[in-house]
Motif scaffolding. Structure first.
Motif, short mmCIF file in Angstrom:
data_model
loop_
_atom_site.label_atom_id
_atom_site.label_comp_id
_atom_site.label_asym_id
_atom_site.label_seq_id
_atom_site.Cartn_x
_atom_site.Cartn_y
_atom_site.Cartn_z
N LYS A 10 7.55 -1.08 -12.67
CA LYS A 10 6.75 0.25 -13.42
C LYS A 10 5.23 0.05 -13.22
O LYS A 10 4.54 0.83 -12.89
CB LYS A 10 6.93 0.12 -14.78
N ILE A 11 4.61 -1.21 -13.40
CA ILE A 11 3.36 -1.51 -13.30
C ILE A 11 3.16 -1.45 -11.74
O ILE A 11 2.06 -0.75 -11.26
CB ILE A 11 2.90 -2.74 -13.85
N ARG A 12 3.84 -2.26 -10.97
CA ARG A 12 3.57 -2.20 -9.42
C ARG A 12 3.33 -0.44 -9.02
O ARG A 12 2.46 -0.22 -8.15
CB ARG A 12 4.67 -3.01 -8.58
N LEU A 13 4.44 -0.05 -9.31
CA LEU A 13 4.35 1.44 -8.67
C LEU A 13 3.00 2.40 -9.37
O LEU A 13 2.72 3.13 -8.72
CB LEU A 13 5.86 2.23 -9.15
N ASN A 14 3.12 2.22 -10.62
CA ASN A 14 1.72 2.88 -11.42
C ASN A 14 0.29 2.55 -10.46
O ASN A 14 -0.31 3.37 -10.63
CB ASN A 14 1.89 2.30 -12.71
N ARG A 15 0.55 1.66 -9.99
CA ARG A 15 -0.88 0.92 -9.36
C ARG A 15 -0.79 1.37 -7.93
O ARG A 15 -1.37 1.19 -6.95
CB ARG A 15 -1.19 -0.59 -9.51
N GLU A 16 0.42 2.22 -7.52
CA GLU A 16 0.78 2.68 -6.12
C GLU A 16 0.60 1.25 -5.13
O GLU A 16 0.14 1.49 -3.93
CB GLU A 16 -0.25 3.64 -5.60
N MET A 17 1.13 0.21 -5.43
CA MET A 17 1.21 -0.98 -4.69
C MET A 17 2.56 -1.14 -4.03
O MET A 17 3.59 -1.16 -4.73
CB MET A 17 0.77 -2.26 -5.49
N GLU A 18 2.35 -1.29 -2.77
CA GLU A 18 3.84 -1.65 -2.02
C GLU A 18 4.44 -2.97 -2.64
O GLU A 18 3.38 -3.87 -2.66
CB GLU A 18 3.41 -1.29 -0.66
N ILE A 19 5.44 -3.13 -2.21
CA ILE A 19 6.15 -4.69 -2.58
C ILE A 19 5.25 -5.82 -1.75
O ILE A 19 5.38 -6.85 -2.07
CB ILE A 19 7.49 -4.50 -2.73
N GLU A 20 5.26 -5.28 -0.43
CA GLU A 20 4.78 -6.27 0.38
C GLU A 20 3.25 -6.52 0.10
O GLU A 20 2.87 -7.96 0.31
CB GLU A 20 4.76 -5.61 1.87
N LYS A 21 2.42 -5.86 -0.52
CA LYS A 21 1.04 -6.12 -0.83
C LYS A 21 1.00 -7.08 -2.05
O LYS A 21 0.55 -7.94 -1.94
CB LYS A 21 0.17 -4.69 -1.24
N LEU A 22 2.08 -6.74 -3.09
CA LEU A 22 2.16 -7.66 -4.07
C LEU A 22 2.58 -9.02 -3.67
O LEU A 22 2.23 -10.01 -4.00
CB LEU A 22 3.12 -7.03 -5.31
N ALA A 23 3.59 -9.04 -2.69
CA ALA A 23 3.89 -10.41 -1.93
C ALA A 23 2.81 -11.15 -1.47
O ALA A 23 2.66 -12.27 -1.76
CB ALA A 23 4.96 -10.05 -1.15
N SER A 24 2.05 -10.29 -0.82
CA SER A 24 0.64 -11.03 -0.11
C SER A 24 -0.32 -11.56 -1.00
O SER A 24 -0.76 -12.92 -0.81
CB SER A 24 0.04 -9.87 0.73
#
Length: 66
Positions: A10-24
């Motif tokens: 939910k937090i990741r999507l609210n911040r419009e962050m792709e999973i690849e960006k979070l992984a990086s």
């Protein structure tokens, strides 16, 4: 989906962050993050700390905040 995984996604999507960006940003594999979000993998405290730092947020587990 487990509660922490649900919060993470939910937090990741609210911040419009792709999973690849979070992984990086967190130094984790996309597969690991996806498994946590889907409730397929229990998250370790050290992993949650990396994710929370990358998202610039705090997760709470009972009385403990990370």
């Amino acid at each position: 989906m487990n509660n922490i995984g649900h919060q993470l996604k939910k937090i990741r999507l609210n911040r419009e962050m792709e999973i690849e960006k979070l992984a990086s940003l967190s130094g984790l594999h996309t597969e690991t993050i996806a498994a946590i979000e889907d409730g397929e993998l229990d998250v370790q405290v050290s992993t949650l700390a990396k994710i929370s730092e990358a998202l610039n947020c705090i997760f709470s587990i009972g009385d403990v905040s990370i």
